[in-house]
Structures are given as structure tokens and as C-alpha cells.
Scaffold this motif. Structure first.
Motif, PDB file in Angstrom:
ATOM      1  N   MET A   1       3.360 -12.010  10.393  1.00 25.63           N
ATOM      2  CA  MET A   1       2.386 -11.136  11.062  1.00 25.63           C
ATOM      3  C   MET A   1       2.996  -9.766  11.213  1.00 25.63           C
ATOM      4  SD  MET A   1       0.951 -13.542  14.086  1.00 25.63           S
ATOM      5  CE  MET A   1       2.609 -13.805  14.672  1.00 25.63           C
ATOM      6  N   GLY A   2       2.312  -8.736  10.713  1.00 22.63           N
ATOM      7  CA  GLY A   2       2.854  -7.407  10.844  1.00 22.63           C
ATOM      8  C   GLY A   2       1.926  -6.362  10.286  1.00 22.63           C
ATOM      9  N   ILE A   3       2.457  -5.166  10.129  1.00 19.44           N
ATOM     10  CA  ILE A   3       1.699  -4.052   9.588  1.00 19.44           C
ATOM     11  C   ILE A   3       2.480  -3.461   8.426  1.00 19.44           C
ATOM     12  CG2 ILE A   3       0.508  -3.458  11.731  1.00 19.44           C
ATOM     13  CD1 ILE A   3       2.636  -1.316  12.217  1.00 19.44           C
ATOM     14  N   ILE A   4       1.762  -2.881   7.478  1.00 15.26           N
ATOM     15  CA  ILE A   4       2.388  -2.180   6.375  1.00 15.26           C
ATOM     16  C   ILE A   4       1.750  -0.793   6.293  1.00 15.26           C
ATOM     17  CG2 ILE A   4       2.983  -4.258   5.085  1.00 15.26           C
ATOM     18  CD1 ILE A   4       0.507  -3.841   3.385  1.00 15.26           C
ATOM     19  N   ARG A   5       2.537   0.165   5.827  1.00 16.65           N
ATOM     20  CA  ARG A   5       2.034   1.531   5.766  1.00 16.65           C
ATOM     21  C   ARG A   5       0.983   1.647   4.674  1.00 16.65           C
ATOM     22  NH1 ARG A   5       4.494   6.108   7.795  1.00 16.65           N
ATOM     23  NH2 ARG A   5       6.479   4.997   8.018  1.00 16.65           N
ATOM     24  N   ALA A   6      -0.129   2.310   4.998  1.00 15.20           N
ATOM     25  CA  ALA A   6      -1.207   2.514   4.039  1.00 15.20           C
ATOM     26  C   ALA A   6      -1.081   3.906   3.449  1.00 15.20           C
ATOM     27  CB  ALA A   6      -2.566   2.349   4.704  1.00 15.20           C
ATOM     28  N   ALA A   7      -1.299   4.044   2.145  1.00 13.18           N
ATOM     29  CA  ALA A   7      -1.214   5.341   1.488  1.00 13.18           C
ATOM     30  C   ALA A   7      -2.358   6.230   1.942  1.00 13.18           C
ATOM     31  CB  ALA A   7      -1.247   5.152  -0.029  1.00 13.18           C
ATOM     32  N   ILE A   8      -2.070   7.521   2.030  1.00 14.96           N
ATOM     33  CA  ILE A   8      -3.089   8.475   2.479  1.00 14.96           C
ATOM     34  C   ILE A   8      -4.240   8.524   1.491  1.00 14.96           C
ATOM     35  CG2 ILE A   8      -3.523  10.908   2.969  1.00 14.96           C
ATOM     36  CD1 ILE A   8      -0.689  11.153   3.975  1.00 14.96           C
ATOM     37  N   GLU A   9      -3.923   8.362   0.187  1.00 19.39           N
ATOM     38  CA  GLU A   9      -4.980   8.413  -0.815  1.00 19.39           C
ATOM     39  C   GLU A   9      -5.982   7.286  -0.617  1.00 19.39           C
ATOM     40  OE1 GLU A   9      -1.805   8.454  -1.386  1.00 19.39           O
ATOM     41  OE2 GLU A   9      -1.401  10.471  -2.165  1.00 19.39           O
ATOM     42  N   ALA A  10      -5.466   6.139  -0.174  1.00 20.77           N
ATOM     43  CA  ALA A  10      -6.349   4.990   0.016  1.00 20.77           C
ATOM     44  C   ALA A  10      -7.283   5.198   1.204  1.00 20.77           C
ATOM     45  CB  ALA A  10      -5.527   3.723   0.215  1.00 20.77           C
ATOM     46  N   VAL A  11      -6.872   6.019   2.155  1.00 16.35           N
ATOM     47  CA  VAL A  11      -7.691   6.238   3.345  1.00 16.35           C
ATOM     48  C   VAL A  11      -8.978   6.947   2.983  1.00 16.35           C
ATOM     49  CG1 VAL A  11      -7.778   7.410   5.568  1.00 16.35           C
ATOM     50  CG2 VAL A  11      -5.680   6.279   4.850  1.00 16.35           C
ATOM     51  N   SER A  12      -8.883   7.890   2.035  1.00 23.03           N
ATOM     52  CA  SER A  12     -10.067   8.669   1.690  1.00 23.03           C
ATOM     53  C   SER A  12     -10.724   8.216   0.385  1.00 23.03           C
ATOM     54  CB  SER A  12      -9.689  10.150   1.565  1.00 23.03           C
ATOM     55  OG  SER A  12      -8.656  10.305   0.596  1.00 23.03           O
ATOM     56  N   GLY A  13     -10.124   7.237  -0.271  1.00 22.90           N
ATOM     57  CA  GLY A  13     -10.647   6.784  -1.560  1.00 22.90           C
ATOM     58  C   GLY A  13     -11.513   5.544  -1.456  1.00 22.90           C
ATOM     59  N   GLY A  14     -11.733   4.923  -2.620  1.00 19.06           N
ATOM     60  CA  GLY A  14     -12.607   3.766  -2.684  1.00 19.06           C
ATOM     61  C   GLY A  14     -12.067   2.551  -1.983  1.00 19.06           C
ATOM     62  N   LEU A  15     -10.710   2.479  -1.794  1.00 21.21           N
ATOM     63  CA  LEU A  15     -10.140   1.310  -1.129  1.00 21.21           C
ATOM     64  C   LEU A  15     -10.569   1.218   0.325  1.00 21.21           C
ATOM     65  CD1 LEU A  15      -6.505   1.250  -2.586  1.00 21.21           C
ATOM     66  CD2 LEU A  15      -8.431  -0.241  -3.173  1.00 21.21           C
ATOM     67  N   ALA A  16     -11.022   2.333   0.886  1.00 23.19           N
ATOM     68  CA  ALA A  16     -11.447   2.309   2.285  1.00 23.19           C
ATOM     69  C   ALA A  16     -12.611   1.354   2.488  1.00 23.19           C
ATOM     70  CB  ALA A  16     -11.840   3.722   2.734  1.00 23.19           C
ATOM     71  N   ASP A  17     -13.404   1.138   1.468  1.00 22.66           N
ATOM     72  CA  ASP A  17     -14.550   0.238   1.600  1.00 22.66           C
ATOM     73  C   ASP A  17     -14.120  -1.213   1.770  1.00 22.66           C
ATOM     74  OD1 ASP A  17     -16.226   2.391   1.343  1.00 22.66           O
ATOM     75  OD2 ASP A  17     -16.368   2.192  -0.847  1.00 22.66           O
ATOM     76  N   GLN A  18     -12.866  -1.531   1.382  1.00 24.45           N
ATOM     77  CA  GLN A  18     -12.395  -2.909   1.488  1.00 24.45           C
ATOM     78  C   GLN A  18     -11.907  -3.244   2.896  1.00 24.45           C
ATOM     79  OE1 GLN A  18      -9.451  -3.553  -1.539  1.00 24.45           O
ATOM     80  NE2 GLN A  18     -10.665  -2.543  -3.130  1.00 24.45           N
ATOM     81  N   TRP A  19     -11.698  -2.242   3.715  1.00 30.32           N
ATOM     82  CA  TRP A  19     -11.169  -2.502   5.057  1.00 30.32           C
ATOM     83  C   TRP A  19     -12.265  -3.049   5.966  1.00 30.32           C
ATOM     84  CZ3 TRP A  19      -8.587   2.948   5.327  1.00 30.32           C
ATOM     85  CH2 TRP A  19      -7.471   2.956   4.461  1.00 30.32           C
ATOM     86  N   LEU A  20     -11.870  -3.971   6.816  1.00 34.16           N
ATOM     87  CA  LEU A  20     -12.840  -4.545   7.738  1.00 34.16           C
ATOM     88  C   LEU A  20     -13.092  -3.627   8.930  1.00 34.16           C
ATOM     89  CD1 LEU A  20     -11.595  -8.234   7.719  1.00 34.16           C
ATOM     90  CD2 LEU A  20     -13.442  -7.211   6.396  1.00 34.16           C
TER      91      LEU A  20
END
Length: 422
Positions: A1-20
Motif C-alpha cells: 500500500m502506497g503512493i507513486i509519483r505521477a508525471a505532470i504530463e499525465a495530469v493534463s493528458g488522456g491518462l487523466a480519464d483513467q483516474w477514479l
């Protein structure tokens, strides 16, 4: 159980749609020490609990914030570094220390979850900024021995102080009430304020022991903060993970007896100056004349009454004024001698007063008579016919000679005191 750093590009890109979900800190003002993460974007999993942070959610952390991922009251991971972090229940805790010391990792080892399956994860934030403007005021006067006044005085102090959280995990475990979601410093400050005031009294007593005058206390906020840090920081860091940052003194007041003693001492110091005393005396007489002129029974009656009073006390006031003038004259003479050097014929009486005339201006004693004589060419003063130092005979011709008063002469009589040459 933990956290991993998310890339800044993913925050504003298409991967953001995958986040709950995306979590942001709740209302965190300058007085807030603890707040809950707020869900700002909801994903496809609408059946999950509103309190639970789903696997794959993203958490946003700002500067000077400490984020904790908590499950069942236990911390499973944390970060003090700004950025975006993805929750990954299959990973180990990342433990991003950021600006904090390694001691935070030690605190984590004591309170970590223990690797059990997550059930209801929550996000919380702790404010790492300096928490300013915490008001304080001494309930009772604090004793302060002042060596300048040579008296035990009592003061009250009011102002503000600031704290900084240095070990947020320890702070969370010891200072934050259970099940709290938003905590302002005022919500938990009652106990800390009592401890602060106790340490403040110790710090003020230490300033007294260091010889700082009581009138300087209000301007010694920085020094007082250092005293407080020495007194309180070790306990607060060890017990609650916070420390004193600064102390600001807004006002210092004295109790009635201390004010009376201070005024009396200051007045006595001022009246030790003959110039001030004479001004006070003349002002007193002027006020008397003014009061006589406004007498309800007529100015004449007022002046008659004043005349009777002056006859009774005039001799004492006259003597006081004469003493003041004499001391001022002596001070001026001393200042003049300091600027010009010793005056010819100046002498010091046995009472300690400096004089230039034939009688002491302080006690009236006559100037001591010096033995008359002549000065040999070797510089020795003699009274006989031969020099007792080098054996030379007293010169027959007068020439240049030195009188016993110290004046240099060439004639038969001293130009300074009129004594005949020997």
C-alpha cells in the motif's frame, strides 16, 4: 500500500480519464494545522464508499504541506514534496521526506499500518508553514528583579507567538483529536498556551538574571524567542513534533507598586542634576505666583498670603537655590577644566571640591599656604641659600623666578599674588 509519483504530463493528458478520483486539500488557511483531502473529480466507480480513496486515485500536494494516506487510523504512506501522486495498493510505501528530517521516518515506523488489506483509506494534510499570530497574555504579574532599580518589580506581557510543525507524524498522533477532519490552532491551543506562559515566565526570569533592564523587555522579542526555544522546544519537539518560531511583545505593563518605584527612582535620578532641581524650584515659584494672581479673594490677598509663606520658607528655598547654583558653577568649572586643562592657581580642598580662589566654595576652608621659596635651575624648590637637590647657591640676581603660587615672574613682586621675590 502506497503512493507513486505521477508525471505532470499525465495530469493534463488522456491518462487523466483513467483516474477514479482526484483529491485536493480542503480549506487550509494560515491558522489551519490539519485538514482532510477533498474529492474534486469523481470517476466511474460510483458504488464505492465516499470516505474511501480508491486504488488508482490521484492526490495533489502543494508547497509546505504534508500529505498522509491513512487507513483505519494508521498512516500507510506520506509525502512532504509538492506534486501529484497516484495511489497504488500493490506498492510499498514511498515515504517522500521532502524538507523534513529523517526523524519523520522513525516516527512512521512506530505508527505504520502493518501491511493489512486496506478497507477505508483517507487523505489528510498538515500545514508545514509557520503558524503565526497566536495571542498570549500573562494572567498574573511576573516577578522581575532589576539590578538597575535594585528592586523586585512585577510586569505583565501581551503579544503573539508562532509555531512550526517539525514532525507531522508525531503531531498527528499526539496533537490532533481522534476523528477530526479540520483543526485550527485555536482548537487545541489551551494546553499549549498554559505551557507557553509557564516557559515565558522562566524566560523572563532568565532575562532578569542576565541583567537586562525591565524597560528593555518590550524590545527584546528576538532574544525572548531564543530563551523560549531553549526552555520549551526540546519538550515540544519530543512530545508533539512542533517548536516555537518567534515571540512578539506587543505591550509590557507594570503593577501599581512597580510603577511607583520606577517613577520614584527616575525622579530621584533627575533631581540629582542641579540644573533640573533649579528648574523645578523656579517652576514651583512661578506656579505659586500664578495661583496667587487667580486667588478668588483677589490678587492682593493672594500675594499677601504668598508673602507670608515666602517669609516662612523663603530662607530654605533661597538656600536650596544657592546650593543648586553653586553646584552648577562647580560643574561648569569642571567642564571648563576638562576642555582647557588645569587653571593657574587651581587647588583641591580636603573635602574634594575644586577651587581657584583663596577659599573653598564648598566648605569655606582657606587655601593651604605653600612654603615660600625659590626654584633652582634643576627644577627643585628651596627655601635656604643653597639647593638641597644639587647644591647650587641661590642666584643673587632675580632674573626669571617662580613664585610659590606657581606664576612665572621677572620683577620684584609676583604678578599673580603680589608676593615679593625671595
Amino acid at each position: 500500500m502506497g503512493i507513486i509519483r505521477a508525471a505532470i504530463e499525465a495530469v493534463s493528458g488522456g491518462l487523466a480519464d483513467q483516474w477514479l478520483e482526484v483529491y485536493e486539500p480542503g480549506d487550509m488557511g494560515e491558522r489551519t494545522v490539519f485538514t482532510r483531502g477533498v474529492k474534486t473529480r469523481k470517476g466511474q466507480n460510483v458504488k464505492g464508499s465516499g470516505d474511501s480513496v480508491s486504488n488508482g486515485s490521484v492526490i495533489h500536494v502543494y508547497d509546505n504541506q504534508f500529505m498522509m494516506l491513512v487507513d483505519g487510523g494508521k498512516i500507510v504512506d506520506y509525502t512532504a514534496e509538492p506534486g501529484y501522486y497516484k495511489v497504488d495498493n500493490s506498492s510499498l510505501p514511498s515515504l517522500f521526506n521532502g524538507q523534513l528530517r529523517d526523524a519523520v521516518k522513525e516516527s512512521f515506523q512506530r505508527v505504520k499500518f502493518g501491511g493489512q488489506t486496506p478497507t477505508m483509506q483517507k487523505v489528510f494534510y498538515i500545514n508545514l508553514q509557520e503558524i503565526k499570530g497566536i495571542k498570549f497574555g500573562t494572567r498574573n504579574p511576573v516577578n522581575y528583579f532589576d539590578s538597575f532599580y535594585n528592586a523586585e518589580l512585577f510586569l505583565r506581557a501581551h503579544g503573539t507567538y508562532s509555531i512550526k510543525i517539525t514532525d507531522p507524524i508525531r503531531f498527528y498522533g499526539e496533537a490532533i483529536p481522534r476523528n477530526a477532519e479540520q483543526v485550527e490552532i485555536e482548537d487545541i491551543n489551551e494546553q499549549y498556551l498554559s505551557e507557553f506562559l509557564e516557559a515565558l515566565q522562566s524566560a523572563i526570569n532568565q532575562m532578569s538574571a542576565d541583567g537586562i533592564r525591565i524597560s528593555y523587555v518590550a524590545s527584546k522579542g528576538r532574544e525572548l524567542g531564543k530563551y523560549m526555544a531553549d526552555t520549551l522546544d526540546e519538550d515540544w519537539n519530543r512530545m508533539r513534533g512542533m517548536e516555537i518560531q518567534a515571540v512578539g511583545i506587543a505591550s509590557v505593563s507594570y503593577d501599581e507598586k512597580s510603577t511607583e518605584l520606577i517613577n520614584m527612582r527616575n525622579e530621584g535620578a533627575m533631581l540629582g542634576d542641579p540644573t533640573v532641581r533649579e528648574g523645578y524650584l523656579q517652576g514651583h515659584m512661578a506656579r505659586g505666583l500664578e495661583a496667587a494672581g487667580s486667588n478668588a479673594n483677589g490678587a492682593m490677598a493672594g500675594f499677601l498670603g504668598m508673602g507670608v509663606g515666602m517669609q516662612a520658607g523663603g530662607s530654605a528655598m533661597g538656600a536650596a537655590s544657592a546650593a543648586n547654583m553653586q553646584q552648577m558653577q562647580m560643574q561648569n568649572q569642571g567642564m571648563g577644566q576638562g576642555r582647557q586643562g588645569a587653571q593657574p592657581g587651581a587647588w583641591t580642598c580636603a573635602c574634594g571640591a575644586g577651587n581657584t580662589g583663596k577659599f573653598c566654595s564648598e566648605c569655606g576652608k582657606p587655601k593651604p599656604q605653600e612654603p615660600e621659596g625659590w626654584t633652582c635651575s634643576c627644577g627643585h624648590v628651596n627655601t635656604g641659600k643653597f639647593c638641597s637637590e644639587c647644591g647650587k647657591a641661590k642666584p643673587e640676581s632675580l632674573g626669571a623666578w617662580t613664585c610659590s603660587c606657581g606664576a612665572q615672574n621677572t620683577g620684584k613682586f609676583c604678578a599673580q599674588c603680589g608676593k615679593p621675590a625671595k
